[in-house]
Design a protein around this motif. Structure first.
Motif, PDB file in Angstrom:
ATOM      1  N   VAL A 267       0.842  -1.067  -0.031  1.00 46.84           N
ATOM      2  CA  VAL A 267      -0.104   0.206   0.126  1.00 46.84           C
ATOM      3  C   VAL A 267       0.943   1.162   0.064  1.00 46.84           C
ATOM      4  N   TRP A 268       0.619   2.101  -0.932  1.00 48.13           N
ATOM      5  CA  TRP A 268       1.253   3.435  -0.994  1.00 48.13           C
ATOM      6  C   TRP A 268       0.333   4.566  -0.711  1.00 48.13           C
ATOM      7  N   THR A 269       0.845   5.366   0.204  1.00 45.39           N
ATOM      8  CA  THR A 269       0.210   6.617   0.673  1.00 45.39           C
ATOM      9  C   THR A 269       0.072   7.902  -0.161  1.00 45.39           C
ATOM     10  N   ILE A 270      -0.965   8.325  -0.559  1.00 52.42           N
ATOM     11  CA  ILE A 270      -0.931   9.632  -1.051  1.00 52.42           C
ATOM     12  C   ILE A 270      -1.532  10.755  -0.089  1.00 52.42           C
ATOM     13  N   GLY A 271      -2.528  10.200   0.357  1.00 56.47           N
ATOM     14  CA  GLY A 271      -3.215  11.446   1.258  1.00 56.47           C
ATOM     15  C   GLY A 271      -4.011  10.492   2.114  1.00 56.47           C
ATOM     16  N   ASP A 272      -4.565  11.200   3.512  1.00 55.06           N
ATOM     17  CA  ASP A 272      -5.160  10.418   4.314  1.00 55.06           C
ATOM     18  C   ASP A 272      -6.698  11.262   4.651  1.00 55.06           C
ATOM     19  N   ASP A 273      -6.596  12.136   4.026  1.00 56.97           N
ATOM     20  CA  ASP A 273      -7.875  12.968   4.576  1.00 56.97           C
ATOM     21  C   ASP A 273      -8.983  13.714   3.404  1.00 56.97           C
ATOM     22  N   ILE A 274      -8.315  14.216   2.599  1.00 59.24           N
ATOM     23  CA  ILE A 274      -8.850  15.181   1.436  1.00 59.24           C
ATOM     24  C   ILE A 274      -8.360  14.765   0.105  1.00 59.24           C
ATOM     25  N   ALA A 275      -9.323  14.745  -0.883  1.00 59.79           N
ATOM     26  CA  ALA A 275      -8.589  14.501  -2.297  1.00 59.79           C
ATOM     27  C   ALA A 275      -9.335  15.698  -3.297  1.00 59.79           C
ATOM     28  N   TRP A 276      -8.583  16.186  -3.821  1.00 60.66           N
ATOM     29  CA  TRP A 276      -8.988  17.191  -5.163  1.00 60.66           C
ATOM     30  C   TRP A 276      -8.815  16.271  -6.386  1.00 60.66           C
ATOM     31  N   MET A 277     -10.155  16.331  -7.112  1.00 65.88           N
ATOM     32  CA  MET A 277      -9.960  15.577  -8.393  1.00 65.88           C
ATOM     33  C   MET A 277     -10.601  16.327  -9.481  1.00 65.88           C
ATOM     34  N   GLN A 278      -9.757  16.146 -10.933  1.00 64.40           N
ATOM     35  CA  GLN A 278     -10.456  16.606 -11.948  1.00 64.40           C
ATOM     36  C   GLN A 278     -10.018  15.626 -13.086  1.00 64.40           C
ATOM     37  N   VAL A 279     -10.884  15.784 -14.306  1.00 66.42           N
ATOM     38  CA  VAL A 279     -10.749  14.833 -15.253  1.00 66.42           C
ATOM     39  C   VAL A 279      -9.633  15.284 -16.006  1.00 66.42           C
ATOM     40  N   GLY A 280      -8.792  14.124 -16.248  1.00 63.46           N
ATOM     41  CA  GLY A 280      -7.487  14.186 -16.839  1.00 63.46           C
ATOM     42  C   GLY A 280      -7.512  14.016 -18.419  1.00 63.46           C
ATOM     43  N   SER A 281      -6.581  14.419 -19.221  1.00 63.63           N
ATOM     44  CA  SER A 281      -6.632  14.138 -20.635  1.00 63.63           C
ATOM     45  C   SER A 281      -6.482  12.661 -21.020  1.00 63.63           C
ATOM     46  N   ASP A 282      -6.279  11.966 -20.109  1.00 66.25           N
ATOM     47  CA  ASP A 282      -6.350  10.426 -20.305  1.00 66.25           C
ATOM     48  C   ASP A 282      -7.919   9.863 -20.051  1.00 66.25           C
ATOM     49  N   GLY A 283      -8.762  10.836 -19.734  1.00 67.53           N
ATOM     50  CA  GLY A 283     -10.190  10.360 -19.461  1.00 67.53           C
ATOM     51  C   GLY A 283     -10.412   9.837 -18.054  1.00 67.53           C
ATOM     52  N   ARG A 454     -26.211  16.722  -7.348  1.00 67.08           N
ATOM     53  CA  ARG A 454     -26.498  16.903  -8.617  1.00 67.08           C
ATOM     54  C   ARG A 454     -25.199  17.159  -9.131  1.00 67.08           C
ATOM     55  N   HIS A 455     -24.240  17.679  -8.515  1.00 63.87           N
ATOM     56  CA  HIS A 455     -22.802  17.908  -9.063  1.00 63.87           C
ATOM     57  C   HIS A 455     -22.049  16.592  -9.469  1.00 63.87           C
ATOM     58  N   TRP A 456     -22.525  15.654  -8.577  1.00 59.08           N
ATOM     59  CA  TRP A 456     -22.065  14.202  -8.456  1.00 59.08           C
ATOM     60  C   TRP A 456     -22.414  13.714  -9.957  1.00 59.08           C
ATOM     61  N   LEU A 457     -23.645  13.824 -10.103  1.00 59.00           N
ATOM     62  CA  LEU A 457     -24.289  12.871 -11.186  1.00 59.00           C
ATOM     63  C   LEU A 457     -23.773  13.808 -12.292  1.00 59.00           C
ATOM     64  N   GLU A 458     -23.574  15.177 -12.623  1.00 55.44           N
ATOM     65  CA  GLU A 458     -23.171  15.998 -13.752  1.00 55.44           C
ATOM     66  C   GLU A 458     -21.662  15.307 -13.851  1.00 55.44           C
ATOM     67  N   MET A 459     -20.722  15.197 -12.692  1.00 62.48           N
ATOM     68  CA  MET A 459     -19.512  14.811 -13.032  1.00 62.48           C
ATOM     69  C   MET A 459     -19.241  13.358 -13.695  1.00 62.48           C
ATOM     70  N   GLY A 460     -20.241  12.378 -13.261  1.00 62.62           N
ATOM     71  CA  GLY A 460     -20.269  11.125 -14.066  1.00 62.62           C
ATOM     72  C   GLY A 460     -20.462  11.090 -15.502  1.00 62.62           C
ATOM     73  N   LYS A 461     -21.227  12.251 -15.800  1.00 63.69           N
ATOM     74  CA  LYS A 461     -21.229  12.656 -17.400  1.00 63.69           C
ATOM     75  C   LYS A 461     -20.028  12.768 -18.108  1.00 63.69           C
ATOM     76  N   LYS A 462     -19.019  13.430 -17.402  1.00 58.95           N
ATOM     77  CA  LYS A 462     -17.817  14.108 -17.712  1.00 58.95           C
ATOM     78  C   LYS A 462     -16.557  13.257 -17.779  1.00 58.95           C
ATOM     79  N   ILE A 463     -16.915  12.090 -16.917  1.00 60.47           N
ATOM     80  CA  ILE A 463     -15.561  11.050 -17.000  1.00 60.47           C
ATOM     81  C   ILE A 463     -15.677   9.844 -17.918  1.00 60.47           C
ATOM     82  N   PRO A 464     -14.879   9.901 -18.731  1.00 57.57           N
ATOM     83  CA  PRO A 464     -14.992   8.870 -19.588  1.00 57.57           C
ATOM     84  C   PRO A 464     -14.418   7.479 -19.087  1.00 57.57           C
ATOM     85  N   HIS A 465     -13.828   7.300 -18.264  1.00 56.78           N
ATOM     86  CA  HIS A 465     -13.389   6.205 -17.408  1.00 56.78           C
ATOM     87  C   HIS A 465     -13.419   6.385 -15.912  1.00 56.78           C
TER      88      HIS A 465
END
Ligand code: O2Y
Ligand code: MN
Length: 494
Positions: A267-283, A454-465
């Motif tokens: 297991v590799w640790t990146i963060g323990d509490d908060i994640a900021w996420m956006q759709v990358g160019s790889d989908g 609603r924002h979660w549902l909208e995000m679902g439409k924007k994430i190819p993978h």
């Protein structure tokens, strides 16, 4: 010509009237001076220099030991925008009430200006904040929890693109404690508390409440999630983000030593509490950890539950409201089987079991993330890591199954929106009562929860993978009152 930051600092100084203003650069020399100041103030103590080099133990005011949701407000112009799950006051009213409390609140004290970056310094996903505070403890903590000082000023330049946060200890009275978020202005005001989430404004106030508002405006996600990478024997690392309500063991999970380590899983640790996420160019959804340290719950932490953090906290760490042994080492319930003799408890009294626990149940360690042996080589990657799975869960003695997978994104949003957990000591109020906690964001969503779904549902439409979505419950008990999850009882007891 002064910069927008200088203008804002001058305007806060006119209200709070400090004796002096100190701009923090994040240097080692400054850290030493802050530590000396803390020790002079009498509530902070250097720990054993041989076994815990460069570590301090801090005792907060006994009435100020946890986040206080009751006095945390979302101050939107329209009440509807804060929604039914947030406390709301109109911005003008909040400013009037709090303005009176801030008036002269730093008289005779130093006002520290703490510029910081949330996220890797070179990442386009990162954001700048500036906290003005009269607490040296907050400065020392922000230095660990964020990329603080010159690095942030360099990134900001003369731009006005920063989230200002004004913090003062005030008189520390719970009656005059208020934490307000002005969402339209992207401004934070906090007075009357020097502890954790109430006072380290980069953490819950900016990285979740303000950031969740920004994320909806800008089409990304700010979530109460750990981020980990699971390496398989072939060397492939799969990244996941997981949301559990406060004090359900997120820190321990993202730093866990795999039981299958001998078979090549890690297991590799990146963060323990908060994640900021956006759709990358790889989908894929890419996640960064906006923080650079861990502010974890101490009680129950030991070699078995989290050997990585036990190794990490042996230097450059702050311990808050834990007990101190006769050897000037930190101690908390569950740290070791033997209770050391001659301890001072979290309030500095000679410890005796009749005084209650030696360490306050919400006592904490604050440790630089890089010190964790499990820290991922990609934890500071400006591009973040691609997320393949979301895991949601909570403490549920009954009903919720051990594990299941959602059928698709929409079903996953429903699963996460309806999750619940039994309350813990991380929040003030009754412990052990189940409460609904959508996406583990109930105390942290900076706007109307309906708009958030609603924002979660909208995000679902924007994430190819999109990530697959799972729900787990390792706190489930059987009819015999015993945990169903294998080894859970030993893990919790140890
Ligand atoms: O009591 C506090 O102020 C800390 S709460 C906290 C700290 C670190 C990570 N998460 C939490 C939380 O309540 O979710
Ligand atoms: Mn948390």
């Amino acid at each position: 010509m002064s910069t927008p930051l200088e203008q804002w600092v001058e305007s806060t100084a006119r209200i709070t009237r400090p004796a002096q203003i100190q701009w923090c650069d994040g240097s080692e020399g400054e850290a030493t001076r802050i530590e000396d100041q803390l020790i002079r103030e009498g509530r902070t103590f250097p720990l054993n220099d041989k076994t815990y080099p460069n570590c301090i133990l801090h005792r907060s005011d006994p009435s100020d030991v946890a986040r206080t949701e009751k006095v945390t407000y979302i101050c939107t112009r329209n009440r509807e925008d804060a929604g039914p799950t947030n406390n709301w006051i109109a911005p003008a009213e909040a400013k009037q009430t709090m303005g009176a409390l801030f008036d002269g609140s730093m008289k005779g004290r130093t006002m520290y200006v703490v510029p910081y970056i949330l996220g890797p310094a070179a990442s386009p996903q990162s954001r700048v904040g500036v906290e003005v505070t009269d607490s040296a403890y907050v400065v020392a903590s922000m230095r660990i929890m964020s990329r603080m000082g010159k690095v942030a000023l360099d990134r900001l330049g003369s731009s006005s693109d920063f989230v200002p946060g004004l913090h003062s200890l005030g008189d520390l009275s719970p009656e005059r404690r208020l934490i307000a978020h002005f969402q339209e202005e992207k401004l934070i005001w906090s007075i009357g508390s020097g502890y954790g989430g109430n006072a380290l404004l980069g953490k819950k106030c900016f990285a979740l409440r303000i950031a969740s508002w920004m994320a909806r405006e800008q089409g990304w996600m700010a979530e109460h999630m750990l981020i980990l990478g699971l390496e398989s024997p072939s060397g492939k690392v799969t990244y996941m983000a997981a949301a559990f309500p406060s004090a359900c063991g997120k820190t321990n999970l993202c730093m866990m030593v795999s039981a299958l380590e001998n078979e090549g899983y890690r297991v590799w640790t990146i963060g323990d509490d908060i994640a900021w996420m956006q759709v990358g160019s790889d989908g894929y959804l890419h996640a960064i950890n906006p923080e650079s340290g861990f502010f974890g719950v101490a009680p129950g932490t030991n070699e078995k539950t989290n050997s990585n953090v036990m190794a990490a906290v042996r230097k450059n760490s702050i311990f808050t409201n834990v007990a101190m042994t006769a050897q000037r080492e930190p101690w908390w319930e569950g740290m070791s089987e033997n209770v050391p003799s001659g301890m001072l408890d979290w309030q500095g009294r000679a410890w005796s079991p009749s005084n209650g626990p030696a360490a306050q149940p919400n006592s904490r360690y604050t440790v630089p993330a890089v010190q964790a042996p499990s820290i991922s080589p990609r934890w500071d990657d400006p591009a973040g890591v691609p997320i393949s799975a979301f895991i949601f869960g909570g403490r549920r003695a009954r009903l919720a199954p051990l594990v299941y997978e959602a059928m698709n994104w929409q079903h996953g949003v429903y699963v996460a929106a309806t999750m619940a957990s039994e309350t813990t000591a991380a929040i003030t109020g009754a412990v052990g009562v189940p409460r609904r906690d959508p996406m583990a964001m109930l105390p942290f969503c900076g706007y109307n929860m309906g708009d958030y779904f609603r924002h979660w549902l909208e995000m679902g439409k924007k994430i190819p993978h999109p990530p697959k979505i799972f729900h787990v419950n390792w706190f489930r008990k059987g009819a015999d009152g015993k945990f169903l999850w294998p080894d859970m009882a030993t893990t919790l007891a140890s």
